[in-house]
Design a protein around this motif. Structure first.
Motif, short mmCIF file in Angstrom:
data_model
loop_
_atom_site.label_atom_id
_atom_site.label_comp_id
_atom_site.label_asym_id
_atom_site.label_seq_id
_atom_site.Cartn_x
_atom_site.Cartn_y
_atom_site.Cartn_z
N UNK A 120 0.85 -1.20 -0.03
CA UNK A 120 0.29 0.06 0.11
C UNK A 120 1.00 1.21 0.06
N UNK A 121 0.42 2.40 -0.71
CA UNK A 121 1.01 3.79 -0.57
C UNK A 121 0.14 4.73 0.14
N UNK A 122 0.91 5.38 1.10
CA UNK A 122 0.09 6.23 2.10
C UNK A 122 0.66 7.47 1.75
N UNK A 123 -0.34 8.67 1.77
CA UNK A 123 0.07 9.81 2.00
C UNK A 123 0.18 10.27 3.42
N UNK A 124 1.35 10.94 3.73
CA UNK A 124 1.32 11.15 5.16
C UNK A 124 1.93 12.48 5.43
N UNK A 125 1.01 13.30 6.47
CA UNK A 125 1.28 14.43 6.83
C UNK A 125 1.64 14.77 8.31
N UNK A 126 2.45 15.74 8.65
CA UNK A 126 2.49 16.24 9.96
C UNK A 126 2.29 17.88 10.13
N UNK A 127 1.25 18.02 11.15
CA UNK A 127 0.95 19.51 11.22
C UNK A 127 1.19 19.93 12.45
N UNK A 128 1.91 21.07 12.79
CA UNK A 128 2.01 21.80 14.21
C UNK A 128 0.98 22.84 13.81
N UNK A 129 -0.22 22.88 14.61
CA UNK A 129 -1.37 23.88 14.32
C UNK A 129 -1.93 23.66 12.90
N UNK A 130 -2.05 24.67 12.36
CA UNK A 130 -2.43 24.74 10.77
C UNK A 130 -1.27 24.66 9.88
N UNK A 131 -0.18 24.71 10.28
CA UNK A 131 1.20 24.63 9.49
C UNK A 131 1.58 22.94 9.21
N UNK A 132 1.68 22.93 7.72
CA UNK A 132 2.21 21.64 7.34
C UNK A 132 3.70 21.58 7.51
N UNK A 133 4.16 20.64 8.26
CA UNK A 133 5.29 20.72 8.63
C UNK A 133 6.25 19.69 7.77
N UNK A 134 5.62 18.66 7.55
CA UNK A 134 6.27 17.59 6.62
C UNK A 134 5.08 16.90 5.93
N UNK A 135 5.43 16.41 4.72
CA UNK A 135 4.70 15.75 3.63
C UNK A 135 5.31 14.63 3.30
N UNK A 136 4.79 13.49 3.13
CA UNK A 136 5.45 12.35 2.77
C UNK A 136 4.66 11.21 2.15
N UNK A 137 5.56 10.35 1.51
CA UNK A 137 4.80 9.17 0.84
C UNK A 137 5.35 7.92 1.43
N UNK A 138 4.46 6.93 2.07
CA UNK A 138 5.35 5.91 2.53
C UNK A 138 4.71 4.61 1.61
N UNK A 139 5.56 3.85 1.62
CA UNK A 139 5.25 2.32 1.02
C UNK A 139 5.48 1.37 2.07
N UNK A 140 4.21 0.53 2.16
CA UNK A 140 4.05 -0.38 3.21
C UNK A 140 3.64 -1.79 2.76
N UNK A 141 4.28 -2.78 3.28
CA UNK A 141 3.92 -4.45 2.98
C UNK A 141 2.78 -4.45 4.05
#
Length: 151
Positions: A120-141
């Motif tokens: 599966x491919x996952x869209x991943x985000x980390x926010x502090x308040x309303x600020x996007x601090x990190x965006x990523x794409x993860x691949x998972x078995x």
């Protein structure tokens, strides 16, 4: 003391749907930075020395990027897909620093599912308040079917 795994349920590959999501919230602490530095060996003074970090463009200490990225691993391993999932890869980009005391909201959402490859491919985000601090794409078995104990 109750185990943090007591409420954990894994999602099998055949149960995953595009758009399915999970979130977790963590507050970054001084102890987190100290433990992460010890485990990773990354004692960069921008993370560990306030005086040094004040003289950088960040104007103060920031959390290790890999520490923030590890929050994604927590969601993947505990919630979606959960136990039994194998983290294969992560492509990430940082937009804002994360600091001690910041409450980080990590969200993982299913982007695609490949039954044949069990990935599966996952869209991943980390926010502090309303600020996007990190965006990523993860691949998972992912496991094909849920174990009976998970029922």
């Amino acid at each position: 003391m109750e185990s943090p795994m007591s409420d954990v349920r894994s999602i099998a590959l055949d149960e995953m749907e595009i758009g399915l999501s999970a979130e977790a919230v963590r507050t970054v602490t001084e102890e987190d930075l100290e433990m992460f530095a010890k485990v990773s060996g990354d004692y960069n003074p921008v993370h560990m020395d306030e005086e040094y970090a004040r003289a950088t463009p960040f104007r103060g200490r920031i959390a290790h990027g890999a520490l923030v990225a590890s929050y994604i691993s927590g969601v993947l391993g505990n919630q979606l897909p959960g136990p039994g999932a194998i983290f294969l890869g992560l492509n990430m980009r940082f937009f804002h620093p994360t600091r001690i005391g910041d409450e980080v909201r990590t969200r993982v959402e299913v982007k695609s599912v490949d039954l044949k490859s069990r990935k599966a491919v996952m869209d991943c985000t980390c926010h502090v308040g309303d600020k996007l601090t990190m965006q990523a794409e993860a691949e998972v078995m992912v496991r094909k079917r849920r174990r009976k104990a998970d029922d």
